[in-house]
Design a protein around this motif. Structure first.
Motif, PDB file in Angstrom:
ATOM      1  N   VAL A  45       0.842  -1.200   0.000  1.00  0.00           N
ATOM      2  CA  VAL A  45       0.000   0.000   0.000  1.00  0.00           C
ATOM      3  C   VAL A  45       0.878   1.252   0.000  1.00  0.00           C
ATOM      4  O   VAL A  45       0.578   2.227  -0.694  1.00  0.00           O
ATOM      5  CB  VAL A  45      -0.980  -0.013   1.199  1.00  0.00           C
ATOM      6  N   THR A  46       1.982   1.232   0.731  1.00  0.00           N
ATOM      7  CA  THR A  46       2.912   2.364   0.736  1.00  0.00           C
ATOM      8  C   THR A  46       3.453   2.615  -0.664  1.00  0.00           C
ATOM      9  O   THR A  46       3.460   3.754  -1.147  1.00  0.00           O
ATOM     10  CB  THR A  46       4.073   2.103   1.717  1.00  0.00           C
ATOM     11  N   GLU A  47       3.890   1.558  -1.322  1.00  0.00           N
ATOM     12  CA  GLU A  47       4.455   1.677  -2.669  1.00  0.00           C
ATOM     13  C   GLU A  47       3.434   2.240  -3.654  1.00  0.00           C
ATOM     14  O   GLU A  47       3.736   3.165  -4.425  1.00  0.00           O
ATOM     15  CB  GLU A  47       4.946   0.318  -3.146  1.00  0.00           C
ATOM     16  N   VAL A  48       2.234   1.715  -3.639  1.00  0.00           N
ATOM     17  CA  VAL A  48       1.194   2.165  -4.562  1.00  0.00           C
ATOM     18  C   VAL A  48       0.805   3.613  -4.256  1.00  0.00           C
ATOM     19  O   VAL A  48       0.593   4.415  -5.175  1.00  0.00           O
ATOM     20  CB  VAL A  48      -0.038   1.233  -4.493  1.00  0.00           C
ATOM     21  N   THR A  49       0.750   3.968  -2.991  1.00  0.00           N
ATOM     22  CA  THR A  49       0.401   5.341  -2.608  1.00  0.00           C
ATOM     23  C   THR A  49       1.461   6.323  -3.082  1.00  0.00           C
ATOM     24  O   THR A  49       1.134   7.388  -3.622  1.00  0.00           O
ATOM     25  CB  THR A  49       0.215   5.444  -1.083  1.00  0.00           C
ATOM     26  N   GLU A  50       2.730   5.978  -2.902  1.00  0.00           N
ATOM     27  CA  GLU A  50       3.810   6.851  -3.366  1.00  0.00           C
ATOM     28  C   GLU A  50       3.740   7.037  -4.884  1.00  0.00           C
ATOM     29  O   GLU A  50       3.929   8.144  -5.389  1.00  0.00           O
ATOM     30  CB  GLU A  50       5.169   6.293  -2.956  1.00  0.00           C
ATOM     31  N   ARG A  51       3.455   5.959  -5.603  1.00  0.00           N
ATOM     32  CA  ARG A  51       3.342   6.041  -7.057  1.00  0.00           C
ATOM     33  C   ARG A  51       2.159   6.916  -7.458  1.00  0.00           C
ATOM     34  O   ARG A  51       2.268   7.766  -8.347  1.00  0.00           O
ATOM     35  CB  ARG A  51       3.210   4.645  -7.659  1.00  0.00           C
ATOM     36  N   LEU A  52       1.032   6.738  -6.782  1.00  0.00           N
ATOM     37  CA  LEU A  52      -0.151   7.557  -7.067  1.00  0.00           C
ATOM     38  C   LEU A  52       0.152   9.030  -6.842  1.00  0.00           C
ATOM     39  O   LEU A  52      -0.145   9.871  -7.704  1.00  0.00           O
ATOM     40  CB  LEU A  52      -1.323   7.126  -6.185  1.00  0.00           C
ATOM     41  N   LEU A  53       0.739   9.368  -5.701  1.00  0.00           N
ATOM     42  CA  LEU A  53       1.035  10.763  -5.396  1.00  0.00           C
ATOM     43  C   LEU A  53       1.997  11.366  -6.416  1.00  0.00           C
ATOM     44  O   LEU A  53       1.885  12.542  -6.770  1.00  0.00           O
ATOM     45  CB  LEU A  53       1.610  10.895  -3.982  1.00  0.00           C
ATOM     46  N   ALA A  54       2.931  10.569  -6.908  1.00  0.00           N
ATOM     47  CA  ALA A  54       3.897  11.053  -7.903  1.00  0.00           C
ATOM     48  C   ALA A  54       3.246  11.282  -9.265  1.00  0.00           C
ATOM     49  O   ALA A  54       3.688  12.157 -10.021  1.00  0.00           O
ATOM     50  CB  ALA A  54       5.046  10.054  -8.035  1.00  0.00           C
ATOM     51  N   GLU A  55       2.202  10.534  -9.583  1.00  0.00           N
ATOM     52  CA  GLU A  55       1.585  10.616 -10.902  1.00  0.00           C
ATOM     53  C   GLU A  55       0.427  11.600 -10.989  1.00  0.00           C
ATOM     54  O   GLU A  55       0.051  12.008 -12.092  1.00  0.00           O
ATOM     55  CB  GLU A  55       1.110   9.230 -11.339  1.00  0.00           C
ATOM     56  N   LEU A  56      -0.155  12.000  -9.874  1.00  0.00           N
ATOM     57  CA  LEU A  56      -1.281  12.925  -9.900  1.00  0.00           C
ATOM     58  C   LEU A  56      -0.828  14.306 -10.361  1.00  0.00           C
ATOM     59  O   LEU A  56       0.292  14.725 -10.073  1.00  0.00           O
ATOM     60  CB  LEU A  56      -1.918  13.038  -8.509  1.00  0.00           C
ATOM     61  N   VAL A  57      -1.707  14.999 -11.072  1.00  0.00           N
ATOM     62  CA  VAL A  57      -1.421  16.364 -11.519  1.00  0.00           C
ATOM     63  C   VAL A  57      -2.587  17.270 -11.143  1.00  0.00           C
ATOM     64  O   VAL A  57      -3.733  16.823 -11.056  1.00  0.00           O
ATOM     65  CB  VAL A  57      -1.183  16.445 -13.052  1.00  0.00           C
ATOM     66  N   THR A  58      -2.279  18.531 -10.912  1.00  0.00           N
ATOM     67  CA  THR A  58      -3.306  19.505 -10.584  1.00  0.00           C
ATOM     68  C   THR A  58      -2.845  20.891 -10.985  1.00  0.00           C
ATOM     69  O   THR A  58      -1.636  21.145 -11.074  1.00  0.00           O
ATOM     70  CB  THR A  58      -3.659  19.487  -9.078  1.00  0.00           C
ATOM     71  N   ASN A  59      -3.791  21.766 -11.216  1.00  0.00           N
ATOM     72  CA  ASN A  59      -3.485  23.171 -11.487  1.00  0.00           C
ATOM     73  C   ASN A  59      -3.635  24.004 -10.217  1.00  0.00           C
ATOM     74  O   ASN A  59      -3.283  25.177 -10.216  1.00  0.00           O
ATOM     75  CB  ASN A  59      -4.409  23.734 -12.574  1.00  0.00           C
ATOM     76  N   ALA A  60      -4.181  23.411  -9.174  1.00  0.00           N
ATOM     77  CA  ALA A  60      -4.396  24.129  -7.919  1.00  0.00           C
ATOM     78  C   ALA A  60      -3.063  24.362  -7.215  1.00  0.00           C
ATOM     79  O   ALA A  60      -2.175  23.508  -7.261  1.00  0.00           O
ATOM     80  CB  ALA A  60      -5.323  23.322  -7.017  1.00  0.00           C
ATOM     81  N   PRO A  61      -2.942  25.494  -6.561  1.00  0.00           N
ATOM     82  CA  PRO A  61      -1.704  25.737  -5.812  1.00  0.00           C
ATOM     83  C   PRO A  61      -1.637  24.784  -4.617  1.00  0.00           C
ATOM     84  O   PRO A  61      -2.676  24.374  -4.089  1.00  0.00           O
ATOM     85  CB  PRO A  61      -1.840  27.192  -5.358  1.00  0.00           C
ATOM     86  N   PRO A  62      -0.434  24.427  -4.180  1.00  0.00           N
ATOM     87  CA  PRO A  62      -0.305  23.529  -3.024  1.00  0.00           C
ATOM     88  C   PRO A  62      -0.902  24.165  -1.775  1.00  0.00           C
ATOM     89  O   PRO A  62      -0.830  25.372  -1.576  1.00  0.00           O
ATOM     90  CB  PRO A  62       1.196  23.335  -2.856  1.00  0.00           C
ATOM     91  N   LYS A  63      -1.495  23.312  -0.938  1.00  0.00           N
ATOM     92  CA  LYS A  63      -2.075  23.773   0.323  1.00  0.00           C
ATOM     93  C   LYS A  63      -0.958  23.876   1.359  1.00  0.00           C
ATOM     94  O   LYS A  63      -0.014  23.105   1.349  1.00  0.00           O
ATOM     95  CB  LYS A  63      -3.148  22.799   0.800  1.00  0.00           C
ATOM     96  N   ASP A  64      -1.125  24.818   2.260  1.00  0.00           N
ATOM     97  CA  ASP A  64      -0.180  25.011   3.356  1.00  0.00           C
ATOM     98  C   ASP A  64      -0.609  24.126   4.524  1.00  0.00           C
ATOM     99  O   ASP A  64      -1.758  24.181   4.965  1.00  0.00           O
ATOM    100  CB  ASP A  64      -0.170  26.483   3.774  1.00  0.00           C
ATOM    101  N   ARG A  65       0.300  23.324   5.029  1.00  0.00           N
ATOM    102  CA  ARG A  65      -0.026  22.387   6.119  1.00  0.00           C
ATOM    103  C   ARG A  65      -0.525  23.102   7.372  1.00  0.00           C
ATOM    104  O   ARG A  65      -1.459  22.639   8.015  1.00  0.00           O
ATOM    105  CB  ARG A  65       1.187  21.541   6.464  1.00  0.00           C
ATOM    106  N   GLU A  66       0.102  24.201   7.720  1.00  0.00           N
ATOM    107  CA  GLU A  66      -0.300  24.919   8.934  1.00  0.00           C
ATOM    108  C   GLU A  66      -1.695  25.520   8.801  1.00  0.00           C
ATOM    109  O   GLU A  66      -2.488  25.467   9.739  1.00  0.00           O
ATOM    110  CB  GLU A  66       0.721  26.006   9.277  1.00  0.00           C
ATOM    111  N   VAL A  67      -1.991  26.072   7.645  1.00  0.00           N
ATOM    112  CA  VAL A  67      -3.317  26.653   7.414  1.00  0.00           C
ATOM    113  C   VAL A  67      -4.379  25.561   7.470  1.00  0.00           C
ATOM    114  O   VAL A  67      -5.429  25.724   8.106  1.00  0.00           O
ATOM    115  CB  VAL A  67      -3.363  27.396   6.054  1.00  0.00           C
ATOM    116  N   GLU A  68      -4.113  24.430   6.824  1.00  0.00           N
ATOM    117  CA  GLU A  68      -5.076  23.320   6.826  1.00  0.00           C
ATOM    118  C   GLU A  68      -5.249  22.748   8.234  1.00  0.00           C
ATOM    119  O   GLU A  68      -6.356  22.389   8.634  1.00  0.00           O
ATOM    120  CB  GLU A  68      -4.649  22.228   5.852  1.00  0.00           C
ATOM    121  N   ALA A  69      -4.173  22.679   9.010  1.00  0.00           N
ATOM    122  CA  ALA A  69      -4.261  22.185  10.390  1.00  0.00           C
ATOM    123  C   ALA A  69      -5.103  23.135  11.244  1.00  0.00           C
ATOM    124  O   ALA A  69      -5.908  22.692  12.070  1.00  0.00           O
ATOM    125  CB  ALA A  69      -2.870  22.020  10.988  1.00  0.00           C
ATOM    126  N   ALA A  70      -4.945  24.439  11.043  1.00  0.00           N
ATOM    127  CA  ALA A  70      -5.740  25.421  11.782  1.00  0.00           C
ATOM    128  C   ALA A  70      -7.224  25.289  11.441  1.00  0.00           C
ATOM    129  O   ALA A  70      -8.085  25.354  12.326  1.00  0.00           O
ATOM    130  CB  ALA A  70      -5.243  26.835  11.486  1.00  0.00           C
TER     131      ALA A  70
END
Length: 93
Positions: free
Chosen positions: A52-77
């Motif tokens: 599951v770790t291997e497949v998840t890493e591959r999925l995350l590497a292959e996904l594409v988006t035009n949205a700007p990356p989310k900030d971890r601190e903002v999302e945690a708040a």
């Protein structure tokens, strides 16, 4: 499904190997029903986490988006604010 599995995609900085493995562990725990497997099931449990770790890493590497990356601190708040609203008991009037 499982509240402990967090969104890992499109964050700055990107999810690290430990976060991906932790999500895989939670997923395998959830679908197997075991928090800690017996000795008889330990090898299969570990292989499943690795897969599951291997497949998840591959999925995350292959996904594409035009949205700007989310900030971890903002999302945690935001999550803390939602949790506070969810668990705050309204005072009687």
């Amino acid at each position: 499904m499982c509240r402990n599995i967090r969104t890992l995609y499109n964050f700055a900085p990107p999810a690290n190997e430990d976060e991906v493995r932790a999500a895989a562990l939670q997923y395998v725990r959830k679908i197997s029903g075991f928090t800690k497997p017996s000795q008889a099931n330990e090898e299969a449990f570990s292989r499943a986490i690795d897969a599951v770790t291997e497949v998840t890493e591959r999925l995350l590497a292959e996904l594409v988006t035009n949205a700007p990356p989310k900030d971890r601190e903002v999302e945690a708040a935001k999550a803390r604010k939602r949790a506070q609203a969810r668990y705050t008991i309204a005072a009687p009037s």
